[in-house]
Design a protein around this motif. Structure first.
Motif, PDB file in Angstrom:
ATOM      1  N   SER A 132       0.834  -1.211   0.000  1.00  0.00           N
ATOM      2  CA  SER A 132       0.000   0.000   0.000  1.00  0.00           C
ATOM      3  C   SER A 132       0.864   1.254   0.000  1.00  0.00           C
ATOM      4  O   SER A 132       0.546   2.233  -0.691  1.00  0.00           O
ATOM      5  N   LEU A 133       1.929   1.234   0.747  1.00  0.00           N
ATOM      6  CA  LEU A 133       2.845   2.378   0.765  1.00  0.00           C
ATOM      7  C   LEU A 133       3.470   2.588  -0.607  1.00  0.00           C
ATOM      8  O   LEU A 133       3.546   3.723  -1.096  1.00  0.00           O
ATOM      9  N   ILE A 134       3.888   1.505  -1.240  1.00  0.00           N
ATOM     10  CA  ILE A 134       4.441   1.611  -2.591  1.00  0.00           C
ATOM     11  C   ILE A 134       3.395   2.187  -3.542  1.00  0.00           C
ATOM     12  O   ILE A 134       3.690   3.090  -4.338  1.00  0.00           O
ATOM     13  N   GLY A 135       2.169   1.692  -3.474  1.00  0.00           N
ATOM     14  CA  GLY A 135       1.094   2.203  -4.321  1.00  0.00           C
ATOM     15  C   GLY A 135       0.864   3.683  -4.111  1.00  0.00           C
ATOM     16  O   GLY A 135       0.727   4.452  -5.078  1.00  0.00           O
ATOM     17  N   ILE A 165       2.973   5.943  -2.877  1.00  0.00           N
ATOM     18  CA  ILE A 165       4.126   6.731  -3.326  1.00  0.00           C
ATOM     19  C   ILE A 165       4.179   6.807  -4.846  1.00  0.00           C
ATOM     20  O   ILE A 165       4.403   7.883  -5.411  1.00  0.00           O
ATOM     21  N   VAL A 166       3.970   5.689  -5.524  1.00  0.00           N
ATOM     22  CA  VAL A 166       4.039   5.686  -6.989  1.00  0.00           C
ATOM     23  C   VAL A 166       2.967   6.593  -7.586  1.00  0.00           C
ATOM     24  O   VAL A 166       3.250   7.408  -8.477  1.00  0.00           O
ATOM     25  N   VAL A 167       1.735   6.489  -7.098  1.00  0.00           N
ATOM     26  CA  VAL A 167       0.658   7.332  -7.630  1.00  0.00           C
ATOM     27  C   VAL A 167       0.905   8.797  -7.287  1.00  0.00           C
ATOM     28  O   VAL A 167       0.691   9.677  -8.127  1.00  0.00           O
ATOM     29  N   PHE A 222       2.196  13.970  -9.337  1.00  0.00           N
ATOM     30  CA  PHE A 222       2.986  15.186  -9.150  1.00  0.00           C
ATOM     31  C   PHE A 222       3.807  15.481 -10.403  1.00  0.00           C
ATOM     32  O   PHE A 222       3.838  16.612 -10.896  1.00  0.00           O
ATOM     33  N   THR A 223       4.461  14.453 -10.932  1.00  0.00           N
ATOM     34  CA  THR A 223       5.271  14.603 -12.137  1.00  0.00           C
ATOM     35  C   THR A 223       4.412  15.043 -13.315  1.00  0.00           C
ATOM     36  O   THR A 223       4.781  15.964 -14.060  1.00  0.00           O
ATOM     37  N   ALA A 233      -4.648  -0.428  -8.092  1.00  0.00           N
ATOM     38  CA  ALA A 233      -3.963  -1.243  -9.100  1.00  0.00           C
ATOM     39  C   ALA A 233      -2.465  -1.349  -8.817  1.00  0.00           C
ATOM     40  O   ALA A 233      -1.894  -2.449  -8.834  1.00  0.00           O
ATOM     41  N   VAL A 234      -1.822  -0.219  -8.545  1.00  0.00           N
ATOM     42  CA  VAL A 234      -0.376  -0.227  -8.288  1.00  0.00           C
ATOM     43  C   VAL A 234      -0.075  -1.006  -7.006  1.00  0.00           C
ATOM     44  O   VAL A 234       0.883  -1.782  -6.949  1.00  0.00           O
ATOM     45  N   SER A 235      -0.901  -0.860  -5.996  1.00  0.00           N
ATOM     46  CA  SER A 235      -0.712  -1.618  -4.752  1.00  0.00           C
ATOM     47  C   SER A 235      -0.838  -3.114  -5.001  1.00  0.00           C
ATOM     48  O   SER A 235      -0.086  -3.912  -4.433  1.00  0.00           O
ATOM     49  N   GLY A 236      -1.796  -3.495  -5.840  1.00  0.00           N
ATOM     50  CA  GLY A 236      -1.978  -4.915  -6.168  1.00  0.00           C
ATOM     51  C   GLY A 236      -0.780  -5.495  -6.888  1.00  0.00           C
ATOM     52  O   GLY A 236      -0.328  -6.605  -6.573  1.00  0.00           O
TER      53      GLY A 236
END
Length: 130
Positions: free
Chosen positions: A79-82, A84-86, A91-92, A116-119
């Protein structure tokens, strides 16, 4: 592998919450498209699907509290990775929109992107703990 009681409870609650979400979402859209509604009614209708999303959060928290420490760590790390990535991607993209002509992104897509990214991250995080 048999499902744990916590997983069974989680799946049952999520089925109820997501069914409620879909009914409220499609019902709100149908009502808005079918009738000429006043703005306050349209606002209330648009916010109704948020209630099951809040229930979803409580369901996830209850599940994380019910699983063992390793499973909880996997869920929390993915969840943390998801998040941060989103966050970094949005932001970018926002920074690029300041200097390049790019289409806007509706905010409603951030939550599905996070899920999705968390999964996807969970697949890789889980491998680390095997």
């Amino acid at each position: 592998m048999a499902m744990t009681p916590a997983a069974k409870t989680y799946m049952r609650r999520m089925l109820i919450v997501m069914t409620t979400y879909m009914v409220l979402l499609f019902g709100a859209v149908w009502l808005d498209n079918t009738f000429d509604l006043a703005q306050p009614v349209r606002i209330i209708l648009s916010l109704l699907p948020v209630l099951p999303v809040i229930a979803c959060i409580w369901t996830i928290i209850a599940f994380v509290r019910a699983v063992d420490e390793v499973q909880a760590r996997i869920i929390l790390e993915s969840s943390l990775i998801g998040a941060i990535v989103v966050a970094v991607a949005s932001f970018t993209y926002g920074m690029l929109r300041g200097v390049v002509e790019l289409p806007g992104i509706y905010e409603v897509f951030y939550l599905p992107a996070f899920i999705a990214v968390s999964g996807v991250a969970k697949v890789f995080v889980k491998r680390r703990y095997q």
